[in-house]
Design an enzyme around this catalytic site. Structure first.
Site, PDB file in Angstrom:
ATOM      1  N   ASP A 295       0.848  -1.194   0.000  1.00  0.00           N
ATOM      2  CA  ASP A 295       0.000   0.000   0.000  1.00  0.00           C
ATOM      3  C   ASP A 295       0.876   1.234   0.000  1.00  0.00           C
ATOM      4  OD1 ASP A 295       0.918   0.383   2.556  1.00  0.00           O
ATOM      5  OD2 ASP A 295      -1.052   0.251   3.526  1.00  0.00           O
TER       6      ASP A 295
ATOM      7  N   ASP B 156      -5.798   2.023  -1.759  1.00  0.00           N
ATOM      8  CA  ASP B 156      -4.382   2.089  -2.132  1.00  0.00           C
ATOM      9  C   ASP B 156      -3.699   0.752  -1.886  1.00  0.00           C
ATOM     10  OD1 ASP B 156      -4.647   2.325   0.637  1.00  0.00           O
ATOM     11  OD2 ASP B 156      -2.708   3.332   0.832  1.00  0.00           O
TER      12      ASP B 156
END
Length: 638
Positions: free
Chosen positions: A509, A552
């Site tokens: 991420d 993300d």
């Protein structure tokens, strides 16, 4: 000389008489059949005429009874004399008309119902007369009660029902007669054609064998006239000078003249100048000794009629002494053909303008019909393809694709399938239906084919499939696609483990991505996500599977590694590449959790959980780095 000539004469006469007898027997059978059919037709027509006379009488009788009842009630209820006159008019001679109705309808099946009608009419007449007598004697209440009682109403309802049943029965019988006459018309035409054929034979034999005896000739002519006058065809004879010497009754009917009055007239005088001009070339041919057949359009009394005509030369000792003309009225057939042709034109116009490829292929696999779509899809002329084998039209390579389906359809089975073909350099996806053309005896004489271009639909389906399995923002596969890829990779790893290979799952991420969105806005956040996806895709091998699973969060599946440390080298490469990217002038870093599996089997959800735990540890230990966990070994960090 005379003694030798007499046997020859007797032999010729005997042969002629024998042939005439055979012809007369055959003609007698055909004429008997025609007479039998004519009598049956006449009986049907007479019955239809009686029905047409009876139906109005029944309707009028019912109307008069209703008018009488209405007038009677109106008079009793309103006391107006004006209502009484229609009643008296309606019942005048009512009993006599009921008797006449029974006399007209002599069908034994209707006799009981007609008797009941007569009985009910008499009851109603008696009731009406009694009502008037009661009213005239001042007993109005009794008269009114008699009119309105249930028995009188029941009689009128039953009368309506009985007359209705009789009317329905007569109308059904009339419809059956009409249908029978229509059906028998075709059979009669065949008999007439047979009669005409036998008539031709009779005429030839009469002119070639019986010419030696004028007495027999006269007899034959009388028989011929009797036959031809009852044949529904125009039969005539013209001599060598072109003058009419014989015309049957049908000629007189069509040209509205007495056949005897037409004798001695020319073709132009009988048929009219314009009509005769059409036939003159055929007259010239028959006068040269040639039998001719042709169709001609004739205008008679302003009506256009169509005839099929046959001209046969009259030969005497090899010379043409005239000709016989036989004309069949084919107007109805021509009109039917015109209707069929118009229907076919309309159907062709419809099929040629449909975005569908339609053909008819016979049992020999030859094209018998094809619509205009052949030109659009294949660049071929539809008319030029008619009669060609399908291999010659589409090519053997194309037809071999459909060989199995063609075999099934030609064996009597309806077939539906989808196929991809290249036509004029363009790939088309087609949905095709083969429908066998099965005749009454069960044979398949061909197949109807219908193909619809579903290319656009297939492209839309592929696009939907891509959209369903990919992330719209980054273009990477989505969580659904990742789950399938991970399951397949783990299945392959069970085989690769025997070769000492390693598989790794990377969970990534973007560090502090929420702060980037809050500070720079979601537009910049989307740019960061797209650039991060591009960096990740470039950092791994083309065979590795990369996906965005949420927000993300990204994953990468690395297969076929020689040792676990190779996954850590890839993670280090990704961390460095992300740090150097600076999308939208924003500095970003990433944290990566690595889960590797070698020679033991790991469930997909457990492997994801292990990678997620490794990512959590990488975050906890300062971000911008990675942590590797081996299934089920100890941790490492960078």
């Amino acid at each position: 000389m005379r003694s030798s000539a007499e046997p020859i004469h007797r032999t010729s006469l005997g042969r002629g008489v024998g042939l005439l007898m055979v012809a007369l027997v055959a003609m007698g059978v055909i004429v008997a059949l025609l007479a039998w059919r004519a009598r049956a037709t006449l009986d049907d027509l007479r019955r239809a005429d009686r029905i047409n006379n009876v139906l109005p009488s029944m309707t009028t009788l019912m109307e008069d009874l209703l008018n009488a009842e209405t007038g009677q009630r109106g008079y009793l209820l309103t006391q107006r004399a004006s209502y009484l006159q229609p009643y008296r008019d309606a019942v005048r001679n009512l009993d006599r008309r009921v008797e006449e109705l029974g006399a007209r309808d002599q069908d034994p099946a209707h006799a009981p119902k007609l008797a009941r009608v007569r009985e009910l009419v008499n009851l109603k007449l008696g009731e009406m007369n009694q009502t008037i007598r009661l009213h005239d004697s001042g007993r109005q209440d009794e008269a009114l009660e008699l009119v309105l009682n249930d028995q009188g109403l029941h009689h009128m309802d039953e009368l309506r029902d009985v007359l209705g049943e009789l009317t329905s029965s007569l109308r059904a019988e009339r419809a059956a007669i009409s249908e029978r006459l229509s059906r028998e018309a075709g059979h009669t035409e065949l008999l007439m054609l047979a009669g005409l054929a036998m008539l031709g034979l009779f005429t030839v034999m009469a002119t070639s064998q019986v010419v030696l005896r004028s007495r027999e000739l006269m007899r034959t002519q009388k028989r011929l006239k009797g036959i031809t006058d009852n044949v529904p065809a125009l039969i005539s004879h013209y001599d060598a000078d072109g003058l009419l010497r014989f015309a049957n009754a049908e000629v007189g009917r069509v040209f509205h003249a007495d056949p005897a009055a037409l004798r001695g007239r020319t073709l132009e005088q009988v048929r009219g100048t314009e009509n005769a001009a059409q036939m003159r070339p055929f007259v010239e041919r028959v006068m040269r000794g040639e039998a001719v057949s042709f169709d001609a359009e004739q205008v008679i009394d302003g009506e256009t009629l169509h005839f099929h005509q046959r001209f046969v030369p009259e030969l005497v000792d090899g010379r043409v002494e005239g000709f016989y003309a036989c004309s069949m009225d084919i107007t109805e057939r021509k009109r039917a053909e015109a209707l069929v042709a118009a229907s076919e034109r309309r159907m062709k116009a419809v099929t040629d303008n449909l975005p569908v490829f339609i053909t008819y292929i016979d049992a020999e696999r030859r094209m018998r019909y094809v619509n205009e779509t052949l030109r659009t899809w294949f660049g071929l002329d539809p008319q030029a393809a008619i009669g060609l084998h399908i291999d010659d039209v589409f090519g053997q390579a194309s037809t071999s694709q459909r060989s199995a389906q063609l075999d099934l359809a030609l064996s009597g089975e309806r077939v539906e399938f989808e196929i991809t073909s290249v036509m004029l350099g363009k790939q088309r996806h087609l949905r095709t239906v083969y429908v066998p053309d099965v005749v009454a005896d069960g044979r398949v004489q061909g197949i109807f084919t219908l193909s619809v271009d579903i290319t656009v639909m297939k492209q839309a389906e592929a696009q939907l499939a891509r959209l369903a399995s990919s992330d719209a923002l980054t273009g990477l596969p989505n969580r659904r696609e990742f789950d399938q890829a991970l399951a397949a990779a783990l299945a392959r790893q069970r085989r690769l483990a025997r070769e000492g290979r390693v598989m790794a799952l990377l969970f990534l991420d973007i560090d502090r991505f929420k702060a980037i969105n809050d500070t720079h806005g979601h537009g910049v956040g989307d740019v960061v996500l797209r650039e991060f996806a591009a960096v990740l895709r470039r950092a791994v091998r083309g065979s590795d599977h990369v996906a965005r699973i949420a927000g993300d969060e990204f994953v990468a599946v690395l297969e076929g590694l020689n040792r676990p440390e190779e996954a850590e080298q890839v993670a280090a490469k990704i961390v460095d590449a992300v740090r150097a990217a600076r999308p939208a002038e924003v500095a970003i870093t990433t944290s990566i959790g690595i889960a590797t599996v070698a020679d033991v089997e790991a469930p997909a959800m457990d492997l994801i959980a292990l990678a997620d735990r490794a990512l959590y540890q990488a975050k906890h230990q300062g971000r911008d780095g990675w942590t590797a966990l081996r299934w089920p070994a100890q941790d490492q960090r960078r």
